[in-house]
Design an enzyme around this catalytic site. Structure first.
Site, mmCIF file in Angstrom:
data_model
loop_
_atom_site.group_PDB
_atom_site.id
_atom_site.type_symbol
_atom_site.label_atom_id
_atom_site.label_comp_id
_atom_site.label_asym_id
_atom_site.label_seq_id
_atom_site.Cartn_x
_atom_site.Cartn_y
_atom_site.Cartn_z
ATOM 1 N N ASP A 106 0.838 -1.189 0.000
ATOM 2 C CA ASP A 106 0.000 0.000 0.000
ATOM 3 C C ASP A 106 0.874 1.239 0.000
ATOM 4 O O ASP A 106 1.936 1.265 0.624
ATOM 5 C CB ASP A 106 -0.938 0.005 1.215
ATOM 6 C CG ASP A 106 -0.198 0.156 2.537
ATOM 7 O OD1 ASP A 106 -0.016 1.300 2.992
ATOM 8 O OD2 ASP A 106 0.190 -0.872 3.129
ATOM 9 N N SER A 107 0.440 2.253 -0.752
ATOM 10 C CA SER A 107 1.111 3.549 -0.802
ATOM 11 C C SER A 107 2.571 3.382 -1.209
ATOM 12 O O SER A 107 2.861 2.891 -2.295
ATOM 13 C CB SER A 107 0.967 4.247 0.554
ATOM 14 O OG SER A 107 1.399 5.585 0.474
ATOM 15 N N ALA A 108 3.514 3.764 -0.335
ATOM 16 C CA ALA A 108 4.931 3.611 -0.659
ATOM 17 C C ALA A 108 5.284 2.143 -0.862
ATOM 18 O O ALA A 108 6.172 1.808 -1.667
ATOM 19 C CB ALA A 108 5.788 4.203 0.456
#
Length: 431
Positions: A244-246
């Site tokens: 998720d995300s980074a």
């Protein structure tokens, strides 16, 4: 709302990376002397009053120098959080901008926005300590075991069903703007994925983070984890990478590196709001969706990105997958991508999915209407569709109040989990 982009499948010009070398003994001695000098000459009344900040000097976190402003910021943070909670309680029934928002979600959103907007983020050490807190065991779904791994540079956690019946493996990279959080911070979302995807196991990677380990340290560690998993006898076709995300950024960068060295690819990827574009944050959703997302402090994001990239080009595909060439995108395995309809990264994520589709990569894009960045973290605001997804703390009362704890409609957080399950067990991935 769901948008499926069905697809089937450049030139790799990946810059050579300089191998990390251990510092010479003289430089270590000089550094130790500098640290002692800092401790003796720069320690202030503020650092003496806040012993938790002292390791910042020892570890070399220059941004952590104590000051009156930093101390006041931490002292005022509970007040800001209380204000956000009160705002959610009082305005939650009047100011819901999207029909998918529940009252509890609006309260949580205001608290998260208050935290992101007011935390003294320049004291990086303290923020990392705050976000490294482990997820308590009673919050994790039942019938799962969590065990830690530390073998050389490979660190993380296995999350497995108590009755594991398949070799299918999810390799998960946690988010945190490249700088924050650890594997243990996201035990709940990994546990939910393990349960929702149908009994697979997951290895949640604890990769190195800035300021000590900027790019490409996390990516090199991801390669080590991949090789370690294969050495355990796990087949590439039994693996789905996720993040998720980074962590979604790191999962995509890992796929590009595996391409470059001619290694076998995993069966697919499940990406939750992947961070695919770096500075200068020019996509329209960065401004249009700022009122509805909780990651709205631009200066904090810019600082974290600068610490992670550490001089690397923001157009390097290993840093910003949005800039990958057609050849790189066409060689990717099937991708399932989730994006919040009201998140600030939406434009860049949709742009990446479109480019991958144009390159004949199979992509399924799920847009969560009205949802923020990595909205799967908002599990606390929506009841799950079945009791097996309840936290352990609610497990004992699942027979007493099933109508209260669950709902037939999966809702905006749990529905994409079901869509991801259909994806990973399709013929082109694990089917």
């Amino acid at each position: 709302m769901q948008r499926d982009i069905e697809m089937s499948a450049v030139e790799d010009r990946l810059p050579d990376r300089v191998a990390l070398r251990a510092p010479a003994q003289e430089s270590i001695d000089v550094e130790v002397g500098r640290i002692r000098e800092v401790e003796s000459s720069e320690e202030t009344c503020w650092s003496k009053a806040c012993p938790n900040c002292r390791p910042a000097f020892q570890e070399g976190f220059e941004l952590s120098a104590c000051s009156a402003g930093c101390t006041c910021g931490w002292l005022c943070l509970p007040i800001h959080l209380a204000f956000g909670c009160c705002k959610g309680l009082l305005c939650g029934r009047l100011r819901r901008h999207f029909p998918e928002w529940s009252w509890s979600y609006y309260i949580g959103l205001q608290i998260m926005k208050s935290l992101a907007s007011n935390v003294p983020y320049r004291n990086l050490y303290a923020v990392q300590v705050l976000t490294d807190a482990p997820m308590p065991t009673p919050i994790i779904p039942p019938e799962l075991t969590v065990r830690q791994v530390s073998e050389g540079n490979v660190r993380g956690e296995w999350t497995e069903p108590t009755k594991l019946q398949t070799a299918k493996t999810l390799v998960y990279f946690h988010g945190g703007a490249f700088v924050l959080c650890r594997a243990r911070t996201e035990r709940m979302i990994v546990g939910n994925l393990v349960k929702a995807l149908g009994g697979c196991r997951a290895f949640n990677v604890d990769y190195p983070k800035p300021p000590h380990s900027p790019f490409p340290a996390a990516l090199e560690n991801a390669l080590e984890v991949w090789d370690w998993l294969l050495a355990q006898g796990i087949r590439p076709e039994d693996v789905v990478v996720s993040g998720d995300s980074a962590g979604g950024n790191l999962a995509l960068s890992l796929l590009f590196r595996l391409q470059a060295r001619g290694s076998s690819m995993p069966a697919g990827a499940v990406l939750l709001s992947p961070w695919v574009e770096m500075l200068p944050f020019s996509s329209p959703s960065w401004t249009d969706n700022a009122p509805y997302d909780y990651i709205g402090q631009r200066s904090m994001m810019e600082q974290f990105v600068s610490m992670y990239t550490s001089g690397a080009s923001h157009s390097d595909p290993l840093v910003a997958p949005l800039h990958a060439s057609t050849q790189q995108l066409s060689a990717l395995p099937p991708l399932w991508i989730s994006v919040g309809g009201a998140e600030m990264l939406r434009s860049s994520i949709e742009g990446f999915a479109f480019r991958a589709h144009q390159a004949n990569c199979e992509v399924r894009l799920y847009v969560g209407p009205g949802m923020p960045h990595v909205y799967q973290l908002c599990f606390w605001a929506y009841r799950p569709p079945n009791a097996n997804l309840l936290p352990r703390c609610c497990w004992s009362c699942r027979y007493l109040c099933p109508a209260t704890c669950t709902r037939e409609d999966p809702g905006p957080v749990w529905e994409p989990m079901e869509q991801a399950r259909h994806f990973v067990w399709s013929r082109k991935v694990w089917g």
